[in-house]
Design a protein around this motif. Sequence first.
Motif: not given
Length: 192
Positions: A41-43, A149-152, A167-172, A174-176, A183-188
Amino acid sequence: MILAREAIELVGQIARILWFEGTKHGLRDREWMALRFLSRANRFSRTPSALASYVGTTRGTASFIIGELERLGYIERKRSATDKRSVMLSVTHQGKKFLVRDPISVLLEAIAVLDDETKIQFRDTLRHVLDQSDAAEQRHHTDVCRRCIFLREDRTTADGKTTVEFSCRLFRAPIAEAEVDLLCTNFEHHRQ
Ligand code: SF4
């Protein structure tokens, strides 16, 4: 329809390896599921509430699972660096070593011997089934950040060299690059 039914009957029998009575190497099926999830899982998802959502259980049962994995030394909890009220769960070195005994290893080995094209088709077929059932039941499943859908993705080119920043538009946040396959449970997923 007969082929679809046959396929689902096979999935049901494979699920017996994931879901079982009693314990295997000292852990119940849900404890294995939780340990496996936390190792991938991611952070944003290594929290008690995300774990409860992934395992499909109440916060109380998730707390019990976390306590058991912690008692055995397979996971540890730390206060989040950004929000002191939140707890972040991590798999310990001992937990990572223990994961080689995961009961699903037999499934991983059976899939690993297939050629890459078949593995990709197999994965994508399962994704298609999950995406369709999500749409029918108005829910969303956990999946990798790369498909969200939130990955930029920002590409910049300088001196003939292209760099990509995520970067993640949901959590605002950066994503390495190493995190995009976690895995992310907020994935859409993207709806067609
Ligand atoms: S982009 Fe999606 S999957 Fe990735 S961290 Fe954000 S919400 Fe989770």
